[in-house]
Motif scaffolding. Structure first.
Motif, PDB file in Angstrom:
ATOM      1  N   GLN A  11       0.892  -1.159   0.000  1.00  0.00           N
ATOM      2  CA  GLN A  11       0.000   0.000   0.000  1.00  0.00           C
ATOM      3  C   GLN A  11       0.934   1.213   0.000  1.00  0.00           C
ATOM      4  N   MET A  12       0.832   2.026  -1.037  1.00  0.00           N
ATOM      5  CA  MET A  12       1.668   3.221  -1.091  1.00  0.00           C
ATOM      6  C   MET A  12       0.803   4.399  -1.507  1.00  0.00           C
ATOM      7  N   GLY A  13       0.624   5.328  -0.607  1.00  0.00           N
ATOM      8  CA  GLY A  13      -0.157   6.505  -0.940  1.00  0.00           C
ATOM      9  C   GLY A  13      -0.963   6.992   0.252  1.00  0.00           C
ATOM     10  N   TRP A  14      -1.907   7.867  -0.068  1.00  0.00           N
ATOM     11  CA  TRP A  14      -2.695   8.548   0.976  1.00  0.00           C
ATOM     12  C   TRP A  14      -4.001   7.809   1.208  1.00  0.00           C
TER      13      TRP A  14
ATOM     14  N   TYR B  12      -0.099   9.375   4.834  1.00  0.00           N
ATOM     15  CA  TYR B  12       0.715   8.689   3.840  1.00  0.00           C
ATOM     16  C   TYR B  12       1.240   7.344   4.367  1.00  0.00           C
TER      17      TYR B  12
ATOM     18  N   VAL C  22       3.184   3.568   3.505  1.00  0.00           N
ATOM     19  CA  VAL C  22       4.016   2.717   2.639  1.00  0.00           C
ATOM     20  C   VAL C  22       4.293   1.436   3.412  1.00  0.00           C
TER      21      VAL C  22
END
Lengths: 270, 201
Positions: free
Chosen positions: B115-118, B140, B142
């Motif tokens: 999971q990478m992001g907002w 955020y 990661v």
């Protein structure tokens, strides 16, 4: 659910003291936009989800200027920073990470030596390696190419390197896929046909790559309005949209672009 | 007041240092367990695999436990949160600190890994560390793994990513986040400010 990201891109000319942000048109003409960390600070305040710095001069002695730009920026900008341009070894990547970068982007050097992707991702993780691709449509029929249907007819996409000055003969979609298997955690996908044209993102290209790879795709090239961002988010699975001129030259700011998208049902961070 | 960032050799601490400095936290990076002695607050960051983090962190283990029992405010971030659990699917056989009962498990199939992001928070307990943060605020992330506490009451906030993912835990003087407050814009800085404030009180 993850938000769609809006990413301003700063093309940096580091041949002057402190560096300056410029913007090319169709990979050629140059227009001056401002001082890198000042613009980055402004975009952060406006709500940028991430900021990309590309060193378009990319010579060894100028990397120090880039690290000082990143150090300065990271004192007051608290979103992820990605840095690219001329990084061709783990050692060079390390300098940039140590200055405060969260991700590095590689392009020419990875095309010349694909193992670079694994070398950096083994050390810093896949999430820290962004593969940048500059892709150009080719309408010629060739064996073994990944063909995409467009309004202008079927085409394949050719990778360029050296900032769009040379072509590789490499199929961009196949390369994206290979780079992911080597450890690239994200694809920054620029359409050379659209970059600087203000005609909007290359939807068939973005759609094809986003469907093919299992990592986030950042759409880039051609964005001139929030409508273009809306289109790329509605018609493709792109995770992010990158733009430069639209933000540099005051037509829109990140905040009102996001408000525009939110009103139309796109999940963005406000 | 001194906030100590534990440097156990896993990744660069530039971002968390700058963010704490920005909110007036007077951070200090410490590479030696003795450096925890006079800490008024302790930050345990972390990147990389659970097992390698634990093997690097082990020399700090008794000092950290001592500070935790003394009531020193502590903040774990990302893998610095995961190491609080007993074990992780990422590194079978490696023992975590075990201050929070339960296991760190892999994110489910069918979502992009990491999971990478907002992503947005759903607040489960309005603890002081979440002052100024509302349901739906984005942070955020990661990561590929997340903690599953046996005692669900330690969960302060969750996020949705294929499953309900533990985003923050709170236990006594300890608060930890799966997301990166130092990379989460103004809302992330607010959490760091809350941490600094909890030390001043």
């Amino acid at each position: 659910m993850l938000a769609r990201r809006i990413i301003p891109c700063l093309d940096c000319d580091l041949g002057v003291p402190g560096g300056r942000v410029v913007k090319g048109i169709e990979f050629k003409q140059i227009r001056y936009a401002g001082i890198p960390w000042e613009l980055a600070g402004q975009y952060y305040q406006d709500g940028a989800d991430e900021i990309v710095f590309l060193d378009i001069t990319a010579s060894h002695e100028r990397r120090e200027t880039m690290t000082s730009v990143i150090k300065e920026t990271s004192r007051s900008v608290f979103v992820p920073l990605a840095v690219g341009g001329g990084i061709s070894s783990v050692e060079q990547a390390r300098e940039v990470f140590n200055a405060g970068a969260d991700k590095i982007t590689v392009n020419t050097s990875a095309l010349k030596r694909p193992e670079l992707i694994s070398e950096i991702s083994d050390r810093y993780g896949n999430q820290a390696v962004v593969l940048a691709i500059d892709a150009k449509r080719r309408y010629t029929e060739e064996e073994g190419r990944i063909i995409v249907q467009t309004e202008q007819g079927p085409c394949w996409f050719e990778c360029s390197f050296y900032g769009g000055r040379q072509f590789t003969g490499i199929d961009a979609i196949a390369w994206a896929n290979k780079a992911v298997s080597l450890g690239a955690g994200e694809i920054l996908l620029t359409s050379m046909d659209r970059d600087g044209t203000y005609d909007g993102f290359d939807i068939p290209l973005t759609d094809a790559v986003a469907k093919k790879v299992k990592v986030p795709v950042i759409a880039s090239g051609g964005c001139a309005s929030p409508d273009h961002m809306l289109e790329v988010f509605q018609k493709t699975e792109a995770s992010a949209a990158l733009a430069a001129s639209i933000f540099h030259f005051g037509e829109w700011n990140v905040g009102n672009v996001k408000a525009y998208l939110k009103e139309r049902g796109v999940n963005v961070r406000i | 007041m001194t906030i100590v960032i534990v440097d156990y050799g896993m990744g660069n601490l530039f971002s968390i240092y700058n963010a704490l400095d920005y909110v007036g936290g007077n951070p200090k990076i410490v590479r030696d367990p003795d450096g925890l002695d006079d800490a008024d607050g302790i930050v345990v960051p972390g990147v990389g695999a659970f097992g390698s983090c634990m093997s690097q962190l082990s020399r700090f283990e008794s000092s950290l436990l001592h500070s935790f029992r003394e009531g020193v405010p502590m903040l774990g971030i990302c893998v610095g949160m995961q190491v609080l659990f007993e074990e992780s699917e990422e590194s079978p056989g490696a023992k975590g600190l075990g201050w929070i009962g339960g296991k760190v498990v892999h994110l489910p199939d069918g979502v992009m890994i990491p999971q990478m992001g907002w992503n947005d928070l759903s607040i489960k307990r309005p603890v002081e560390m979440l002052d100024g943060i509302s349901d739906g605020d984005m942070f955020y992330f990661v990561h590929s793994y997340y903690g599953q506490p046996k005692d669900r009451s330690v969960i302060a906030a969750t996020t949705e990513y294929g499953v309900e993912v533990t985003a923050a835990v709170s236990k006594d003087n300890l608060f930890a986040t799966q997301f990166h407050p130092e990379k989460s814009g103004a809302k992330g800085l607010r959490i760091l400010q809350n941490f600094v404030r909890s030390i001043r009180c």
